[in-house]
Structure formats: structure tokens, C-alpha cells
Design a protein around this motif. Sequence first.
Motif, mmCIF file in Angstrom:
data_model
loop_
_atom_site.group_PDB
_atom_site.id
_atom_site.type_symbol
_atom_site.label_atom_id
_atom_site.label_comp_id
_atom_site.label_asym_id
_atom_site.label_seq_id
_atom_site.Cartn_x
_atom_site.Cartn_y
_atom_site.Cartn_z
ATOM 1 N N GLU A 166 -2.988 28.135 44.306
ATOM 2 C CA GLU A 166 -2.478 27.403 45.469
ATOM 3 C C GLU A 166 -1.179 28.006 45.995
ATOM 4 O OE1 GLU A 166 -2.227 23.360 44.160
ATOM 5 O OE2 GLU A 166 -4.407 23.130 43.973
ATOM 6 N N ASN B 46 1.693 28.048 44.523
ATOM 7 C CA ASN B 46 2.863 27.241 44.156
ATOM 8 C C ASN B 46 3.696 27.981 43.104
ATOM 9 O OD1 ASN B 46 1.942 25.192 45.849
ATOM 10 N ND2 ASN B 46 0.758 24.217 44.214
ATOM 11 N N TYR C 179 4.921 36.602 50.313
ATOM 12 C CA TYR C 179 5.774 36.055 49.260
ATOM 13 C C TYR C 179 7.137 36.740 49.225
ATOM 14 C CZ TYR C 179 1.546 33.951 47.270
ATOM 15 O OH TYR C 179 0.412 33.210 47.076
ATOM 16 N N GLU D 41 7.012 28.159 42.582
ATOM 17 C CA GLU D 41 8.095 27.437 41.914
ATOM 18 C C GLU D 41 7.557 26.637 40.730
ATOM 19 O OE1 GLU D 41 9.945 28.488 45.808
ATOM 20 O OE2 GLU D 41 7.967 27.868 45.142
ATOM 21 N N THR D 42 6.412 25.957 40.928
ATOM 22 C CA THR D 42 5.811 25.194 39.829
ATOM 23 C C THR D 42 5.298 26.128 38.747
ATOM 24 O OG1 THR D 42 5.156 23.454 41.378
ATOM 25 C CG2 THR D 42 4.084 23.464 39.222
ATOM 26 N N THR D 43 4.629 27.203 39.157
ATOM 27 C CA THR D 43 4.132 28.203 38.202
ATOM 28 C C THR D 43 5.261 28.705 37.312
ATOM 29 O OG1 THR D 43 2.324 28.942 39.628
ATOM 30 C CG2 THR D 43 3.123 30.506 37.990
ATOM 31 N N HIS E 238 8.346 32.985 45.616
ATOM 32 C CA HIS E 238 8.213 31.951 46.645
ATOM 33 C C HIS E 238 7.158 32.347 47.671
ATOM 34 C CE1 HIS E 238 9.355 28.792 49.425
ATOM 35 N NE2 HIS E 238 9.601 29.687 50.379
ATOM 36 N N HIS E 239 6.253 31.419 47.964
ATOM 37 C CA HIS E 239 5.234 31.634 48.993
ATOM 38 C C HIS E 239 5.853 31.343 50.358
ATOM 39 C CE1 HIS E 239 1.708 30.229 51.484
ATOM 40 N NE2 HIS E 239 1.240 31.389 51.015
ATOM 41 N N GLU F 202 -2.062 26.387 39.815
ATOM 42 C CA GLU F 202 -0.871 26.480 40.670
ATOM 43 C C GLU F 202 -0.801 27.857 41.349
ATOM 44 O OE1 GLU F 202 0.946 24.011 41.422
ATOM 45 O OE2 GLU F 202 0.433 22.558 39.872
#
Length: 313
Positions: free
Chosen positions: A177, A179, A228, A181-183, A281-282, A174
Motif C-alpha cells: 500500500e 505505507n 518516493y 512510515e508504518t513499514t 515516504h510515498h 503495508e
Amino acid sequence: MKVIEIHHPYDMNQIPQEDIVLAMGFFDGVHLGHQKVIKTAKKIANEKKLKLAVMTFNQHPSIVFQKIDPDKMNYLSTLERKEELMADLEVDIFYIIEFTSSFASLPPVDFVNQYMVDLHAKVVVAGFDYTYGPKEIADMDHLPKYADNRFEVVVIEKQTTEDQKISSTRIRKELAEGNMETTNALLGYAYQVPGRVVHGDARGRLLGFPTANIQVVSGVRLPKAGIYAVKIKLGHQWHIGMASIGYNITFGDNRPMTVEVYILDFNEDIYGEQVEVAWYHHLRDELKFDSVEDLIKQLKQDELDTANYFKGK
């Protein structure tokens, strides 16, 4: 929390002479799956009125087994960060074992005797996939036999989200990539990277966006290149910022990778400061602009997007 660093073979005088509940794992990232192991062990320790000890290693076992080049091993958490997270989880004793070839060659029965029984463990808690030697003879299914009624074994089953195992490998994917929020959902906290503020080429100041150039601690994994929304910790205070991981491709090819943070509403000299950058956040990928004016326009939009992201958080 007492931190005890152990080199095999160890001196028994290093070991506190009291019964414990022992949680075991490498715990890279101390993610939600790891936290389940540690919190379960803490609950048992409280019930039995025992201290909670956690055991980890100073480096990944794959390095000793020559499966990973140590120069290419990037962790989700430094040992210092692990200590912080363990303290937050109310661990009483934190054992850091130096993972060497002599330690790795211990037969399973000797590992159990020296690193569970001799540490005065009355309960050992670990994840379902924890091993302490060759998997076929040293997995959690075999541990009760080695324990021989000297301690209780508690196995934590696979922890999942969206039907996928919560794992350090998944978190690395994650991160790769972008990500965040998922991380962060898998970690249970915002991913952090430590570093020091060093002198850069001062181009950001000329653009109207003076940045802190961060020399990241070696061996720590970064998210993918891009821009970010972040927070940066200076001293004991967190500040909102926008961060760039990239190569400043607008200003030429074959440039070194840099990590830079523009701190919103901030104008102080912070060279030499030890900092933590928390990634939330990306915003976008790194782009090559046709002109400096186009870059400045985008940076202004990035600043607005960063402020809006944190608004109300």
C-alpha cells in the motif's frame, strides 16, 4: 560474527564446541518482533556469559512444501541483509540452514537433538508461534518435553502495535500500500532494497532529471508503484533522492517496470555501482501526463517535496 552455512546432515566439525544461547526463527525482515526474540536471547547470553547464536533458513519453508512458487517468493531481506542486521544486534554465531526436503522431514525429536542439543544450546529462545515440524506436535508448548531438561526454553509472546501483531505478513501488506512510515516503524529501521546501477533509456537526462536505473536483486519485495522520497547508498555514503517504481506510462503502454532514482545535488557517473535504496515516504502514485512539460513540472515539485521531507531529519 561467525556465519556458518549448514547442509543436512552436517559435519559436527562445523559446530563450535562451546555452550550457547540459541534464538530460532526465519526472521524475514528482522522486524521489531524478531528483534525482541534476539535481544532477549542476547540479554540471557550476557547474563550467563555465553555466546549468542541465531538460526535461520536459506529459503522460506513454504517453497519446499510447494505452497509458494519460488519465482514468486519476494523477501523483505536477502540473506546478506539478514547478516548485516544480525551483526548490528551483536549476534556471535549465525547459522544458515539449507532448507531441503530431507531437513524438512526430520521428526521433531531429531530436530531438537540435532539442531538444538548438538549445537550446545543451553537456552533456546523463540517466538510463541515458532514450529519445528507439524504444529500439533512441534510447537513451543511441546518443546520443554523434547528438551527433557537438557536446555531451558524461553517463549517470546506476541508483539503488537495498535492491537495488531508485528509480523512479516503485516509489513508486506503495508509495503503493497506504499505505507513506508508504518513499514519502517514495524521494522525499526528504513526498509532497504539492494541493486546495481545499469544503463536505461537515458530519458531522465533529456528531461533534466538524470536517474540511476536500478536493477533490483531478484527475490526482493518492492513497495507499490509510485514516487518516493528515498536515500541511496553509494560506497559508504548515503545521498537523498527521489525514486520511481513504475512503467513510464507517459511514454507508452506495456512498458517494463523500472526502478529509477534521481539523486539530489549529484552529478557523477555511477554505472555498475552496487547500491542500497532506503525507502522513507510515498510522495504520489505514478501518473500519466498529457505532455512532457507537465511531467517536468511535476518532477520539479517532487524534487522540492523530497528535499522538504528530509529537511531537519
